[in-house]
Design an enzyme around this catalytic site. Structure first.
Site, mmCIF file in Angstrom:
data_model
loop_
_atom_site.group_PDB
_atom_site.id
_atom_site.type_symbol
_atom_site.label_atom_id
_atom_site.label_comp_id
_atom_site.label_asym_id
_atom_site.label_seq_id
_atom_site.Cartn_x
_atom_site.Cartn_y
_atom_site.Cartn_z
ATOM 1 N N TYR A 166 0.846 -1.195 0.000
ATOM 2 C CA TYR A 166 0.000 0.000 0.000
ATOM 3 C C TYR A 166 0.881 1.244 0.000
ATOM 4 O O TYR A 166 1.805 1.358 0.802
ATOM 5 C CB TYR A 166 -0.888 -0.005 1.252
ATOM 6 C CG TYR A 166 -1.827 1.176 1.343
ATOM 7 C CD1 TYR A 166 -2.866 1.342 0.430
ATOM 8 C CD2 TYR A 166 -1.678 2.131 2.357
ATOM 9 C CE1 TYR A 166 -3.726 2.429 0.525
ATOM 10 C CE2 TYR A 166 -2.542 3.209 2.447
ATOM 11 C CZ TYR A 166 -3.564 3.351 1.533
ATOM 12 O OH TYR A 166 -4.420 4.431 1.628
ATOM 13 N N ASP B 188 9.224 2.810 0.095
ATOM 14 C CA ASP B 188 8.144 3.503 0.789
ATOM 15 C C ASP B 188 8.273 3.176 2.269
ATOM 16 O O ASP B 188 7.844 2.112 2.726
ATOM 17 C CB ASP B 188 6.785 3.074 0.231
ATOM 18 C CG ASP B 188 5.643 3.798 0.925
ATOM 19 O OD1 ASP B 188 5.919 4.580 1.867
ATOM 20 O OD2 ASP B 188 4.485 3.587 0.526
ATOM 21 N N LYS C 167 3.770 9.088 8.840
ATOM 22 C CA LYS C 167 3.480 8.506 10.150
ATOM 23 C C LYS C 167 4.393 9.057 11.254
ATOM 24 O O LYS C 167 4.227 10.199 11.667
ATOM 25 C CB LYS C 167 3.473 6.978 10.037
ATOM 26 C CG LYS C 167 2.347 6.556 9.060
ATOM 27 C CD LYS C 167 1.954 5.121 9.046
ATOM 28 C CE LYS C 167 0.669 4.975 8.235
ATOM 29 N NZ LYS C 167 0.732 4.154 7.049
HETATM 30 C C1 LIG Z 1 0.117 4.695 5.687
HETATM 31 C C2 LIG Z 1 0.924 4.452 4.472
HETATM 32 C C3 LIG Z 1 0.840 5.288 3.346
HETATM 33 C C4 LIG Z 1 -0.177 6.395 3.237
HETATM 34 O O1 LIG Z 1 0.043 7.404 4.164
HETATM 35 P P1 LIG Z 1 -1.178 8.417 4.505
HETATM 36 O O2 LIG Z 1 -0.560 9.394 5.438
HETATM 37 O O3 LIG Z 1 -2.251 7.569 5.096
HETATM 38 O O4 LIG Z 1 -1.592 9.019 3.220
HETATM 39 C C5 LIG Z 1 1.716 5.057 2.308
HETATM 40 N N1 LIG Z 1 2.609 4.063 2.346
HETATM 41 C C6 LIG Z 1 2.715 3.229 3.400
HETATM 42 C C7 LIG Z 1 3.762 2.159 3.391
HETATM 43 C C8 LIG Z 1 1.874 3.384 4.495
HETATM 44 O O5 LIG Z 1 1.954 2.531 5.511
#
Ligand SMILES: *Cc1c(COP(=O)(O)O)cnc(C)c1O
Length: 430
Positions: free
Chosen positions: A150, A243, A271
């Site tokens: 994701y 990511d 985060k």
């Molecule tokens: C949470 C997450 C996102 C998206 O971040 P948001 O602040 O919710 O837009 C993207 N990549 C990873 C790996 C994530 O865990």
């Protein structure tokens, strides 16, 4: 007639009914609605340390941690104090401020791949921007992503995506133009040969992945896998994007790239970097990052990006994480939780715990989970029943079997032991 204020007197169920009238599904992010585990989400009134308290008067040990950011726990005194102090001097100017320099310096010094960084307001924005930069830098359009990973809800990433998209069973969202989705090539995680083959057969702008998958449940990279991707992308002239929105400042001060000693081209963050306020970031070598406006032609901007409030919350959080001491404690705590969840004798049969540091997932399966296929093969209906039993016992878990549980520095051994005790009972009941 006495007046009645539902905002004060109603239960979680009552508030949800009201919320469903004016908020889509009663929530602002899909998984929060508990659709995949059943039941009704508690409305959280406040958080303190390792605990959250709902409007019905229940107290929970929280393993959601706002889905990752709260590595210091709820309402950490230093973070709260910084936020209050900063807010009193104005929350946003849309102009340069000291706090963004402070946070940028920390990110550059902690994250091996990052020489220059750009702050945005969410992980989604970070990955969308990194993708644009990778396409611009290579002059190519096709990208490679891993099934079940994701990267936020950008159009190009909503193809076989994890997290909420997976939980809801709609990995390919309506509204994503088929022509754009066709530019995204999906391969299984932990299969380096599959990536190498795609890189031979197509002109690829970038390979993007979660170096430790967390959005199909926690799935670590196979030994040597990240190194092979590094080699293959270099040879093909493709940008490698880690990511690290979840893993950055979560599995160590320098994220997964430091833990596994593999340096990507671009890194996306989010985060933890915001200390509980909305912050995202992307960064990499100066030569690449300087292609972003105003230094270069790749456009990307943000009204509230780098606002002093969010930057200060991030900076105080990273300053408490920088020496690595908290990660050592989290490692021990994580291993105590992992052992406790595993050593449940006969009741534990058919159960698998996968963990990296303070992120962990319990899968109801006998087999190792190393990709989306094996994550999907776990018994997610049982997870739903287990989730309800744990909630009843005062343990607040992510409401999906495809998510990571997070420990924080505010959790203690007594918390972990209570989680394990509730776990034993929940297994017997489900
Ligand atoms: C949470 C997450 C996102 C998206 O971040 P948001 O602040 O919710 O837009 C993207 N990549 C990873 C790996 C994530 O865990």
């Amino acid at each position: 007639m006495t007046s009645y204020d539902p905002m004060i007197h109603d239960s979680s169920r009552g508030l949800l009914a009201e919320a469903e009238k004016c908020l889509v599904g009663g929530v602002n992010s899909p998984v929060r609605a508990f659709r995949s585990v059943g039941g009704s989400p508690p409305f959280i009134d406040r958080g303190e340390g390792s605990r959250v308290f709902d409007v019905d008067g229940n107290e929970y040990i929280d393993l959601v941690g706002s889905w990752g950011p709260l590595i210091l726990g709820h309402a950490h005194p230093a973070v709260v104090e910084t936020i209050v102090k900063t807010a009193g001097r104005g929350t946003s100017f849309g102009a340069p401020c000291r706090q963004e320099l402070e946070l940028a310096r920390m990110v550059v010094s902690l994250v091996p791949s990052v020489e220059k960084v750009r702050f945005v307001c969410s992980g989604t924005e970070a990955t969308m921007s990194a993708l644009r930069l990778a396409r611009a830098a290579t002059g190519r359009t096709k990208i490679v992503k891993m099934a079940g990973h994701y990267h936020g809800h950008g159009d190009s990433f909503l193809v076989s995506a994890g997290s909420g998209a997976l939980t809801l069973g709609t990995p390919d969202s309506p509204g994503v133009p088929p022509g754009l989705a066709a530019e995204t090539i999906v391969v299984p995680f932990n299969d380096a040969a599959a990536v190498e083959q795609v890189l031979r057969e197509h002109e690829i702008a970038c390979v993007i992945l979660e170096p430790i998958a967390g959005n199909m449940g926690v799935v670590p990279p196979a030994p040597g896998y990240l190194q092979r991707l590094r080699g293959a992308t270099l040879a093909a002239g493709a940008v490698l994007i880690f990511d690290e929105v979840m893993t950055g400042f979560r599995v160590g001060p320098g994220g997964a790239q430091e833990r596994y000693d593999v340096v990507p081209d671009l890194t996306t963050m989010g985060k933890v970097i915001g200390g509980g306020l909305p912050v995202g970031a992307y960064g990499g070598p100066a030569a690449l990052m300087d292609q972003v406006a105003p230094s270069g032609p790749v456009y990307q901007a943000g009204t509230l990006a780098g606002n002093p409030l969010a930057m200060a919350a991030g900076a105080v959080t990273l300053s408490l994480l920088a020496d690595g001491e908290i990660f050592e404690r989290l490692e021990l705590l994580g291993s105590r939780l992992e052992d406790g969840l595993k050593t449940t004798a006969s009741a534990g049969a058919g159960l698998r715990v996968q963990r990296v540091g303070s992120m962990l997932t319990l899968f109801f399966t006998e087999d190792e989970v190393n990709n989306l296929e094996s994550a999907t093969a776990a018994d997610h209906e049982r997870f739903g029943r287990y989730h309800a039993a744990m909630l009843q016992a005062g343990i607040y878990l992510p409401p999906s079997g495809y998510e990571a549980w997070f420990l924080s520095a505010a959790h203690g051994e007594a918390d972990v032991d209570r989680i394990v005790e509730a776990h034993r009972k929940a297994l017997d009941q489900t």
